[in-house]
Design a protein around this motif. Structure first.
Motif, PDB file in Angstrom:
ATOM      1  N   ASN A   9      -2.921  -5.162 -15.748  1.00 28.09           N
ATOM      2  CA  ASN A   9      -2.726  -3.804 -15.230  1.00 28.09           C
ATOM      3  C   ASN A   9      -2.945  -2.861 -16.401  1.00 28.09           C
ATOM      4  N   GLU A  64      -5.562   0.265  -9.115  1.00 25.88           N
ATOM      5  CA  GLU A  64      -4.134   0.418  -9.424  1.00 25.88           C
ATOM      6  C   GLU A  64      -3.378   1.198  -8.358  1.00 25.88           C
ATOM      7  N   HIS A  95       3.776   0.079  -7.670  1.00 23.84           N
ATOM      8  CA  HIS A  95       4.230  -0.100  -9.060  1.00 23.84           C
ATOM      9  C   HIS A  95       5.362   0.881  -9.340  1.00 23.84           C
ATOM     10  N   CYS A 125       4.384  -4.532  -5.755  1.00 19.84           N
ATOM     11  CA  CYS A 125       5.401  -4.649  -6.810  1.00 19.84           C
ATOM     12  C   CYS A 125       6.789  -4.236  -6.311  1.00 19.84           C
TER      13      CYS A 125
END
Ligand code: PGA
Length: 254
Positions: A9, A64, A95, A125
């Motif tokens: 990442n 992302e 995230h 996540c």
């Protein structure tokens, strides 16, 4: 048998030219990886450079973030079909750094659905803060994040997903969870999946650990029975370090 997955990442690091340079160095030192899939998730502007550089290699490219709407007046956002068409295979969702910017569990769920509908593999996540860990509510918190993140995702779709456990207190801090701490939560995540989707799905789903994983601690973390790989921030920016983590993951699983 679950294959190990090592996903980088990059966060907001590297330009397209730096992406190209990284890819050249990385490919030159990457060993044969029979038991491990490799993913590099890069900033949107680096996607085309990454796809071009990793074409004809075993390295898949991921984004992302994605927006949940299909198209329209959403200045600055990127839709899932755009990522797919650009050559993306994976996308990191939910995230903690994005959640800290206001992304809700409902947003994460909508993004997971949009990604799956377009054939992208979501890396969803979850993770607790230090305050939540100290208050002893880690498991409740993670259960809630998993349940809401996976709302209305059926058994056929969950099979195409990856879950990443990333304790917020361990991200970018150099303070890694111990293998026991990481295993405890990953095992819990698998138990939640078992309750929601049954034993077969729970056995098949890949659960990654992320949070200051590096070339030194990767072996012990990846040796845990419920940790199927890593989501790597800082160490994925340096080819030599990233390769060492991949080597740690590239072990035959039982
Ligand atoms: P880190 O980041 O490896 O730099 O702690 C991990 C992540 O945020 O995915």
């Amino acid at each position: 048998m679950r294959k190990k997955i090592v996903a980088g990442n990059w966060k907001m690091n590297k330009t397209p030219s730096e992406t190209k340079a990284f890819a050249e160095q990385f490919k030159a030192i990457l060993p044969k990886t029979k038991w491990c899939d490799i993913v590099v998730c890069v900033p949107t502007v680096d996607l085309s450079a990454a796809v071009r550089a990793f074409k004809d290699s075993r390295i898949a490219v991921g984004a992302e973030n994605v927006y949940f709407e299909k198209s329209g007046a959403y200045t600055g956002e990127i839709a899932a079909n755009m990522l797919l068409d650009a050559g993306c295979k994976y996308v990191i969702l939910g995230h903690s750094e994005r959640r800290a910017m206001g992304e809700t569990n409902a947003d994460v769920n909508a993004k997971v659905l949009a990604a799956l509908d377009n054939g992208l593999i979501p890396i969803m996540c979850v993770g607790e803060s230090l305050e939540q860990r100290e208050a002893g509510i880690t498991e409740e918190w993670i259960t809630m994040q998993i349940k809401t993140g996976l709302a209305s995702i059926g058994e056929d779709k969950i099979r195409k997903m990856i879950i990443a456990y990333e304790p917020i207190w361990a991200i970018g801090t150099g303070k890694t969870a111990t293998p026991e701490q990481a295993e405890e939560v990953c095992e819990h995540i698998r138990a939640v999946i078992r309750k929601l989707y049954g034993a077969k799905v729970a056995r098949a789903i890949s659960i990654l650990y992320g949070g200051s994983m590096n070339e030194k601690n990767a072996y012990d973390l990846l040796a845990q029975p419920d940790i199927d790989g890593g989501l790597i921030g800082g160490a994925s920016l340096v080819p030599e370090k990233f390769v060492k983590i991949i080597e740690a993951a590239n072990q035959p699983t039982i």
